[in-house]
Design a protein around this motif. Structure first.
Motif, mmCIF file in Angstrom:
data_model
loop_
_atom_site.group_PDB
_atom_site.id
_atom_site.type_symbol
_atom_site.label_atom_id
_atom_site.label_comp_id
_atom_site.label_asym_id
_atom_site.label_seq_id
_atom_site.Cartn_x
_atom_site.Cartn_y
_atom_site.Cartn_z
ATOM 1 N N LEU A 1 36.627 -3.599 -3.623
ATOM 2 C CA LEU A 1 36.961 -2.188 -3.430
ATOM 3 C C LEU A 1 35.789 -1.545 -2.692
ATOM 4 O O LEU A 1 34.659 -1.589 -3.172
ATOM 5 C CB LEU A 1 37.188 -1.508 -4.784
ATOM 6 N N TYR B 1 34.478 2.019 -0.481
ATOM 7 C CA TYR B 1 34.825 3.424 -0.277
ATOM 8 C C TYR B 1 33.560 4.210 0.021
ATOM 9 O O TYR B 1 32.436 3.694 -0.107
ATOM 10 C CB TYR B 1 35.514 3.997 -1.521
ATOM 11 N N ASP B 2 33.728 5.441 0.428
ATOM 12 C CA ASP B 2 32.597 6.316 0.702
ATOM 13 C C ASP B 2 32.156 6.997 -0.586
ATOM 14 O O ASP B 2 32.981 7.509 -1.349
ATOM 15 C CB ASP B 2 32.969 7.374 1.743
ATOM 16 N N SER B 3 30.852 6.983 -0.838
ATOM 17 C CA SER B 3 30.293 7.615 -2.034
ATOM 18 C C SER B 3 29.079 8.442 -1.631
ATOM 19 O O SER B 3 28.026 7.879 -1.321
ATOM 20 C CB SER B 3 29.902 6.556 -3.070
ATOM 21 N N SER C 1 28.580 4.154 2.263
ATOM 22 C CA SER C 1 29.580 3.176 1.846
ATOM 23 C C SER C 1 29.142 2.474 0.568
ATOM 24 O O SER C 1 27.974 2.116 0.413
ATOM 25 C CB SER C 1 29.789 2.133 2.946
ATOM 26 N N ARG D 1 40.003 8.091 -10.688
ATOM 27 C CA ARG D 1 39.935 7.989 -9.236
ATOM 28 C C ARG D 1 41.153 7.257 -8.671
ATOM 29 O O ARG D 1 41.520 6.187 -9.145
ATOM 30 C CB ARG D 1 38.646 7.279 -8.828
ATOM 31 N N ASN E 1 41.615 5.636 -5.884
ATOM 32 C CA ASN E 1 41.420 4.297 -5.315
ATOM 33 C C ASN E 1 41.349 3.228 -6.402
ATOM 34 O O ASN E 1 41.880 2.120 -6.223
ATOM 35 C CB ASN E 1 40.184 4.252 -4.412
ATOM 36 N N LEU F 1 36.966 0.828 2.599
ATOM 37 C CA LEU F 1 36.477 2.023 3.251
ATOM 38 C C LEU F 1 37.555 3.090 3.418
ATOM 39 O O LEU F 1 37.696 3.709 4.466
ATOM 40 C CB LEU F 1 35.870 1.663 4.615
ATOM 41 N N GLU F 2 38.342 3.289 2.401
ATOM 42 C CA GLU F 2 39.330 4.350 2.454
ATOM 43 C C GLU F 2 39.601 4.850 1.046
ATOM 44 O O GLU F 2 39.498 4.120 0.080
ATOM 45 C CB GLU F 2 40.624 3.871 3.097
ATOM 46 N N GLN F 3 39.914 6.122 0.962
ATOM 47 C CA GLN F 3 40.216 6.745 -0.317
ATOM 48 C C GLN F 3 41.691 7.103 -0.338
ATOM 49 O O GLN F 3 42.126 7.989 0.386
ATOM 50 C CB GLN F 3 39.387 8.018 -0.490
#
Length: 212
Positions: free
Chosen positions: A71, A73-75, A79, A118, A120, A184-186
């Protein structure tokens, strides 16, 4: 300058004994319900970090099985890449929870998905959760744990019809189209549908996103 991603690892954890229940943990700082996971320590392999973090966040000793997915994602503008392993927890808690964790709960798959804060993580668990249940019941082919593996690669989602394999140092991970990663997507919040359960709605969203 491009910043290196934050590397983390965790577990999709079933508790042994009785009905199969999944671990979700409640963070003390934000009060979010999340999957048990955490950042790698210096010199630590992802698999070792996953086992350590699950013990610290659930208080349960675990048996680590195969790699189940990634998994990403942006945090906070950076990334974050989290690698997950399938795990089985001992029936009883034997260690105190780390200070960052307020509580741990063990829930059936549908309820665990609902509990996660969340979107995601809800989508990820909706896709890998059934595979974990099948593997635990001995209905699916599984892989032996791999000691001292290198950092697993990030797997970019592919259409459901495609069959993709991704090596983790010394062996392939099979059928990752059935154990997909969210790279890399929510995912956005899902539209309500009174006729579908949360698990069905997430699966419906995932199938639509994969065709996009």
């Amino acid at each position: 300058m491009l910043r290196a991603p934050v590397l983390a690892a965790g577990g999709i954890v079933l508790r042994r004994g009785g009905d199969p229940l999944f671990a979700v943990v409640r963070m003390r700082k934000r009060n979010d319900w999340v999957l048990p996971k955490g950042k790698l320590d210096d010199g630590e392999t992802p698999r070792d970090a996953a086992e350590r973090e699950v013990l610290e966040e659930t208080g349960h000793l675990v048996e680590v099985h195969e790699f189940i997915g990634t998994l990403a994602y942006d945090s906070g503008g950076r990334s974050k890449v989290v690698h997950f392993w399938r795990m089985e927890a001992a029936p009883e808690q034997t260690h105190p929870l780390m200070k960052d964790i307020r509580a741990v709960d063990w829930l059936p798959l549908d309820q665990a998905i609902e509990r996660l804060t969340r979107a995601n993580e809800r989508a990820f668990l909706a896709n890998v959760g059934p595979l974990v249940l099948e593997a635990a019941a001995g209905k699916a082919q599984t892989l032996s744990p791999r000691p001292n593996e290198a950092t697993p690669p990030v797997i970019v989602p592919s259409p459901p019809a495609a069959r993709r394999t991704a090596p983790i140092d010394d062996g392939p991970i099979t059928e990752l189209a059935d154990a997909p990663s969210l790279a890399l997507e929510q995912p956005g919040e899902l539209e309500p549908d009174a006729q579908l359960t949360m698990l069905q709605r997430i699966r419906k969203w995932w199938r639509g996103g994969s065709r996009a």
